[in-house]
Write a protein that holds these residues in place. Structure first.
Motif, PDB file in Angstrom:
ATOM      1  N   VAL A 199       5.659  -9.758 -33.167  1.00  0.00           N
ATOM      2  CA  VAL A 199       5.241  -9.128 -31.910  1.00  0.00           C
ATOM      3  C   VAL A 199       6.454  -8.917 -31.000  1.00  0.00           C
ATOM      4  N   ALA A 200       7.306  -9.918 -30.913  1.00  0.00           N
ATOM      5  CA  ALA A 200       8.509  -9.793 -30.087  1.00  0.00           C
ATOM      6  C   ALA A 200       9.422  -8.703 -30.634  1.00  0.00           C
ATOM      7  N   ASN A 201       9.557  -8.634 -31.953  1.00  0.00           N
ATOM      8  CA  ASN A 201      10.370  -7.568 -32.548  1.00  0.00           C
ATOM      9  C   ASN A 201       9.782  -6.192 -32.257  1.00  0.00           C
ATOM     10  N   ALA A 202       8.462  -6.079 -32.299  1.00  0.00           N
ATOM     11  CA  ALA A 202       7.817  -4.801 -32.017  1.00  0.00           C
ATOM     12  C   ALA A 202       8.022  -4.387 -30.562  1.00  0.00           C
ATOM     13  N   VAL A 203       7.847  -5.326 -29.646  1.00  0.00           N
ATOM     14  CA  VAL A 203       8.044  -5.023 -28.221  1.00  0.00           C
ATOM     15  C   VAL A 203       9.500  -4.643 -27.957  1.00  0.00           C
ATOM     16  N   TYR A 204      10.419  -5.404 -28.548  1.00  0.00           N
ATOM     17  CA  TYR A 204      11.841  -5.115 -28.373  1.00  0.00           C
ATOM     18  C   TYR A 204      12.194  -3.745 -28.963  1.00  0.00           C
ATOM     19  N   GLY A 205      11.715  -3.475 -30.160  1.00  0.00           N
ATOM     20  CA  GLY A 205      12.006  -2.198 -30.798  1.00  0.00           C
ATOM     21  C   GLY A 205      11.414  -1.016 -30.057  1.00  0.00           C
ATOM     22  N   LEU A 206      10.292  -1.225 -29.401  1.00  0.00           N
ATOM     23  CA  LEU A 206       9.639  -0.157 -28.643  1.00  0.00           C
ATOM     24  C   LEU A 206      10.357   0.128 -27.324  1.00  0.00           C
ATOM     25  N   PHE A 207      10.726  -0.916 -26.608  1.00  0.00           N
ATOM     26  CA  PHE A 207      11.283  -0.741 -25.266  1.00  0.00           C
ATOM     27  C   PHE A 207      12.808  -0.658 -25.199  1.00  0.00           C
ATOM     28  N   ASN A 208      13.530  -1.124 -26.206  1.00  0.00           N
ATOM     29  CA  ASN A 208      14.988  -1.162 -26.117  1.00  0.00           C
ATOM     30  C   ASN A 208      15.650   0.212 -26.008  1.00  0.00           C
ATOM     31  N   PRO A 209      15.209   1.251 -26.723  1.00  0.00           N
ATOM     32  CA  PRO A 209      15.906   2.537 -26.596  1.00  0.00           C
ATOM     33  C   PRO A 209      15.617   3.293 -25.305  1.00  0.00           C
ATOM     34  N   ILE A 210      14.554   2.960 -24.610  1.00  0.00           N
ATOM     35  CA  ILE A 210      14.152   3.735 -23.438  1.00  0.00           C
ATOM     36  C   ILE A 210      15.180   3.668 -22.303  1.00  0.00           C
ATOM     37  N   PRO A 211      15.674   2.482 -21.913  1.00  0.00           N
ATOM     38  CA  PRO A 211      16.676   2.461 -20.836  1.00  0.00           C
ATOM     39  C   PRO A 211      17.955   3.218 -21.205  1.00  0.00           C
ATOM     40  N   PHE A 212      18.342   3.149 -22.472  1.00  0.00           N
ATOM     41  CA  PHE A 212      19.545   3.865 -22.904  1.00  0.00           C
ATOM     42  C   PHE A 212      19.374   5.364 -22.675  1.00  0.00           C
ATOM     43  N   GLY A 213      18.198   5.885 -22.973  1.00  0.00           N
ATOM     44  CA  GLY A 213      17.932   7.304 -22.734  1.00  0.00           C
ATOM     45  C   GLY A 213      18.003   7.660 -21.255  1.00  0.00           C
ATOM     46  N   PHE A 214      17.456   6.801 -20.411  1.00  0.00           N
ATOM     47  CA  PHE A 214      17.539   7.046 -18.969  1.00  0.00           C
ATOM     48  C   PHE A 214      18.994   7.021 -18.482  1.00  0.00           C
ATOM     49  N   PHE A 215      19.782   6.079 -18.986  1.00  0.00           N
ATOM     50  CA  PHE A 215      21.178   5.991 -18.544  1.00  0.00           C
ATOM     51  C   PHE A 215      22.010   7.165 -19.048  1.00  0.00           C
TER      52      PHE A 215
END
Length: 147
Positions: free
Chosen positions: A12-28
């Protein structure tokens, strides 16, 4: 003969991390693009857009960093490698740079230049280096396991 239990990370932690980790990079990255456009055109719309992108990137960076914190330093520290630690610290420094960038973008008009562009570039570069380190570490681990 019993084999010792191999520690692994939470699915579950891997899924949450994999889902949310690329989003801030795209915003930056988008904020960096907006800052470069603002530096070239002087149209205030791009500066305000970059400021909002940085804020959203910072807000959405909280979730994956908390998951990463618990996985690297608390629950899975026996199976985390040095690449995980380097990636964690690069992301922490990038978030600090993005926070400073948010403060820079609170200034009026052209006062955000050139600091806004430089801080956006540093943020994107640090996160990108972290992604490359993890990717190289992951591919090296797969090659070792495959042999």
């Amino acid at each position: 003969m019993s084999h010792p239990y191999a520690p692994r990370r939470s699915a579950v932690a891997n899924a949450v991390y994999g889902l949310f980790n690329p989003i801030p990079f795209g915003f930056f990255v988008a904020a960096l693009i907006f800052d470069v456009i603002y530096a070239k055109t002087g149209t205030i719309l791009w500066a305000k857009g970059a400021a909002w992108l940085i804020v959203f990137g910072l807000l959405l960076a909280i979730i994956p960093r908390l998951v990463n914190l618990t996985q690297v330093w608390i629950t899975s520290r026996r199976i985390s490698n040095s690449a995980d630690h380097v990636d964690f610290w690069l992301n922490v420094v990038a978030i600090v740079a993005a926070l400073l960038n948010a403060f820079v973008h609170s200034r009026d008009a052209y006062a955000i230049m050139p600091a806004g562009v430089w801080l956006s570039a540093v943020t994107v570069l640090l996160i990108a280096i972290g992604h490359v380190i993890i990717a190289v570490s992951y591919s090296t681990d797969r090659e070792i396991r495959h042999d």
